[in-house]
Design an enzyme around this catalytic site. Sequence first.
Site, PDB file in Angstrom:
ATOM      1  N   SER A   1      21.736  40.137  15.049  1.00  0.00           N
ATOM      2  CA  SER A   1      22.272  39.206  16.027  1.00  0.00           C
ATOM      3  C   SER A   1      23.736  38.922  15.692  1.00  0.00           C
ATOM      4  O   SER A   1      24.527  39.857  15.645  1.00  0.00           O
ATOM      5  CB  SER A   1      21.409  37.939  16.086  1.00  0.00           C
ATOM      6  OG  SER A   1      21.728  37.164  17.217  1.00  0.00           O
ATOM      7  N   LEU A   2      24.136  37.684  15.448  1.00  0.00           N
ATOM      8  CA  LEU A   2      25.529  37.466  15.059  1.00  0.00           C
ATOM      9  C   LEU A   2      25.834  38.209  13.766  1.00  0.00           C
ATOM     10  O   LEU A   2      26.965  38.636  13.524  1.00  0.00           O
ATOM     11  CB  LEU A   2      25.830  35.972  14.915  1.00  0.00           C
ATOM     12  CG  LEU A   2      27.315  35.596  14.807  1.00  0.00           C
ATOM     13  CD1 LEU A   2      28.128  36.132  15.983  1.00  0.00           C
ATOM     14  CD2 LEU A   2      27.476  34.081  14.696  1.00  0.00           C
TER      15      LEU A   2
END
Length: 354
Positions: free
Chosen positions: A218-219
């Site tokens: 994700s991030l």
Amino acid sequence: MSDPRVTSAIGHWAARFVANGVVLTDFEEVTKSVATWDDWCRAWCERAAVHEELGQQALAQGRTMSAGEHLQRAGVYYHFAKFLFVHDMQQMAAAHGKAVACRTLALHHLAPPGERVEIPYEGKRLYGILRKPVGAKQPPVMIMACGLDSTKEETDAYEMPYLARGVATLVFDGPGQGEGEYDFAIRGDYEVAVKAVVDYIETRRDVDADRIGMWGVSLGGYYAPRATAHEPRIKACVALGGPYDFGVAWDGLPDLTREAFRVRAKKATLEEAKAHASTLTLKDCATKIRCPIYIMNGKLDRIVPWRDCEKLAREVQGSVELLMIEDGNHIANNRAYRWRSHSADWIAKQLKAG
């Protein structure tokens, strides 16, 4: 009417909860019981306590394998109690403390076991978990970067395919993440934190500092390639569902995500947070990535634009393995079987594991 924040959390992350260790029946029962977002943390903590108690009972009876399993699961539940619950920091921090305590207690009883490690960083410490494949004397090691709302207490399911293939894992809470979110704000130049982790690895004699991989979800799928672009000691990279430019992605993010970013970036307003999000970008550094890279996301991602993966793949200079899953959601957690084993095979080959 249902609280839209609860509806959003279930709609965006249900598959992730189950893929990363939450029992489906527990997920259904807990989420059904939550009427408002204010109830979220309490409800998940109550169910986490059931698994924690099972773990404590198993420990008291000398059933250490069962204890590890129960406590690991409890840690995941406490983590999901706090993961985006930033509007009540007292509740969030209490749940987080329980998540850390449960996984730490579980570590010695897992297969393979884990070790809580402290990494010097900017006059303080970042905290991580190192796990090594059974019987390996000096295996390659993969640094694992979590996302905006994930922490090292969630990552057992991510770690296991790599450990099974002879790759040690070192997952850590970076600035703005998990145990690092209290002392340090989110930073776009995540390579600074990763340099500290690589420096730490070089002090160890039980892993091979010449065979280091970098993984992010994700991030963290932004953090990993960003760090790889600046850290030549990284030999291979896995980037899962990361944004190319978080500022560009900002307006499409769920409200819960934007608010969590604001808090963990230590900004007073969403406008300031959006400006800070623009510092999380691969512009001018993706082209510096020359080691092999594995890039994956689902084309049904409603959080991060899936085309960001294609953009990254076009710009890197090293060899690329690009996997886009047509019916996959964010990180394709609804189709985890399509990429978890595959990415583990890939990294084991790149780092010459086994």
